[in-house]
Write a protein that holds these residues in place. Structure first.
Motif, mmCIF file in Angstrom:
data_model
loop_
_atom_site.group_PDB
_atom_site.id
_atom_site.type_symbol
_atom_site.label_atom_id
_atom_site.label_comp_id
_atom_site.label_asym_id
_atom_site.label_seq_id
_atom_site.Cartn_x
_atom_site.Cartn_y
_atom_site.Cartn_z
ATOM 1 N N UNK A 76 -12.630 -129.241 -35.163
ATOM 2 C CA UNK A 76 -13.009 -129.001 -33.779
ATOM 3 C C UNK A 76 -13.769 -130.190 -33.196
ATOM 4 N N UNK A 77 -14.666 -130.754 -33.991
ATOM 5 C CA UNK A 77 -15.420 -131.934 -33.538
ATOM 6 C C UNK A 77 -14.486 -133.114 -33.293
ATOM 7 N N UNK A 78 -13.484 -133.266 -34.153
ATOM 8 C CA UNK A 78 -12.502 -134.349 -34.005
ATOM 9 C C UNK A 78 -11.702 -134.170 -32.717
ATOM 10 N N UNK A 105 -15.616 -125.404 -23.330
ATOM 11 C CA UNK A 105 -14.459 -126.254 -23.614
ATOM 12 C C UNK A 105 -14.127 -126.238 -25.105
ATOM 13 N N UNK A 106 -15.159 -126.229 -25.955
ATOM 14 C CA UNK A 106 -14.925 -126.171 -27.402
ATOM 15 C C UNK A 106 -14.278 -124.844 -27.788
ATOM 16 N N UNK A 107 -14.678 -123.751 -27.127
ATOM 17 C CA UNK A 107 -14.053 -122.450 -27.393
ATOM 18 C C UNK A 107 -12.570 -122.515 -27.073
ATOM 19 N N UNK A 108 -12.251 -123.170 -25.961
ATOM 20 C CA UNK A 108 -10.859 -123.312 -25.567
ATOM 21 C C UNK A 108 -10.093 -124.175 -26.566
ATOM 22 N N UNK A 109 -10.720 -125.287 -26.986
ATOM 23 C CA UNK A 109 -10.073 -126.166 -27.953
ATOM 24 C C UNK A 109 -9.816 -125.454 -29.274
#
Length: 299
Positions: A76-78, A105-109
């Motif tokens: 996820x960080x990548x 945005x991270x949740x979406x990713x």
């Protein structure tokens, strides 16, 4: 750019609605009476049914896919880092455009990566295909441009650059591309797939330019572009890139229809049913898949 940039518009409506419960907790008070979560939820269903269906889809996909596939913090960080690199100075504006903070945005990713893992699990590629893909693959480049309406203006800008004017200042002053002009013409990092998002004339010019070289005016359907590659990344040996390129090649074969079929398959396996009659349309593709399966058996 990656597909998440195109599909994030669907997320904007879902994020705000996904957390709305249907309990009796009071969300607002007045002398005329209180408003409960249930009242608000029912009102939203009536007024914003499509957005509610979208929110339900996002929540259910995440629940079902998380049972079979895992997205690590490292992955996820990548993905977030790559998104920031691609968007460059436009990252904050992108979040604001879709009313997101970084957590949203991270949740979406995370959901996008779950979908990706589910889809790629059924796509096969050979070592030969990956090797051929590597031979044609181009390393990421950092690009900026100035877009003007006519050739005369393009030559004027080009002359000013030759005399020492700063590219970013001219982009802000002259460029007709609102998405990059305010950032000095910066388009961020453009990867192998991202090159294909530009008009053919622009993509062809990228293949001929070296780092630090400014192009002659390039004509396209949008006007005249003056392009510069400001930075480049090195193309690594095949053995170091094989896993990454295998994934990228599989993604290139994952058309929207194939993705939806895989998601429908996972939802059917999880026996997903919508109990709320107002949200029955959220998973219409499942009933369509059932009918298609029945017709196939009858034949």
């Amino acid at each position: 750019m990656k597909k998440w940039i195109l599909s994030a518009s669907l997320l904007a409506g879902a994020v705000g609605l996904a957390g709305c419960g249907a309990g009796n907790d009071v969300v607002a008070t007045s002398k005329a009476g209180d408003v409960t979560q249930e009242e608000l939820y029912n009102a939203m269903k009536e007024k914003y049914s499509p957005q509610m269906e979208q929110a339900l889809q996002e929540i259910m996909y995440k629940k079902v896919l998380s049972e079979k596939y895992e997205v690590t913090d490292k992955e996820l960080d990548k993905e977030l880092k790559e998104a920031k690199e691609q968007l460059g100075p436009q990252y904050e504006a992108f979040l604001a455009q879709y009313n997101l903070d970084e957590k949203g945005f991270k949740d979406f990713l995370e959901l996008e990566l779950l979908r990706e893992k589910a889809t790629l699990s059924e796509i096969k590629v050979t070592d030969k295909e990956v090797k051929e893909y590597y031979e044609k693959w181009k390393a990421p480049i950092k690009v900026r441009h100035i877009l003007v309406e006519d050739e005369k203006k393009a030559k004027e800008v080009k002359d000013k650059l030759a005399k020492g004017a700063k590219f970013e200042e001219l982009a802000t002053e002259y460029s007709a591309d609102p998405g990059s002009a305010q950032n000095g013409g910066d388009l961020g990092w453009v990867d192998n797939q991202g090159r294909q998002q530009f008009v053919p004339e622009f993509t062809k010019a990228l293949d001929t330019l070296k780092k630090g070289q400014v192009s002659e005016p390039i004509k396209s359907e949008f006007g005249y572009h003056i392009i510069e590659i400001t930075d480049t990344k090195e193309k690594k040996p095949f053995k170091d890139m094989k896993a990454e390129l295998t994934k990228e090649l599989k993604l290139s074969k994952a058309d929207p229809e194939a993705v939806q079929k895989k998601l429908d398959k996972e939802l059917k396996a999880a026996d997903v049913k919508v109990e709320d009659k107002n949200l029955k349309g959220a998973f219409e593709s499942l009933s369509g898949a059932d009918n298609e399966s029945k017709e196939t058996k009858e034949k």
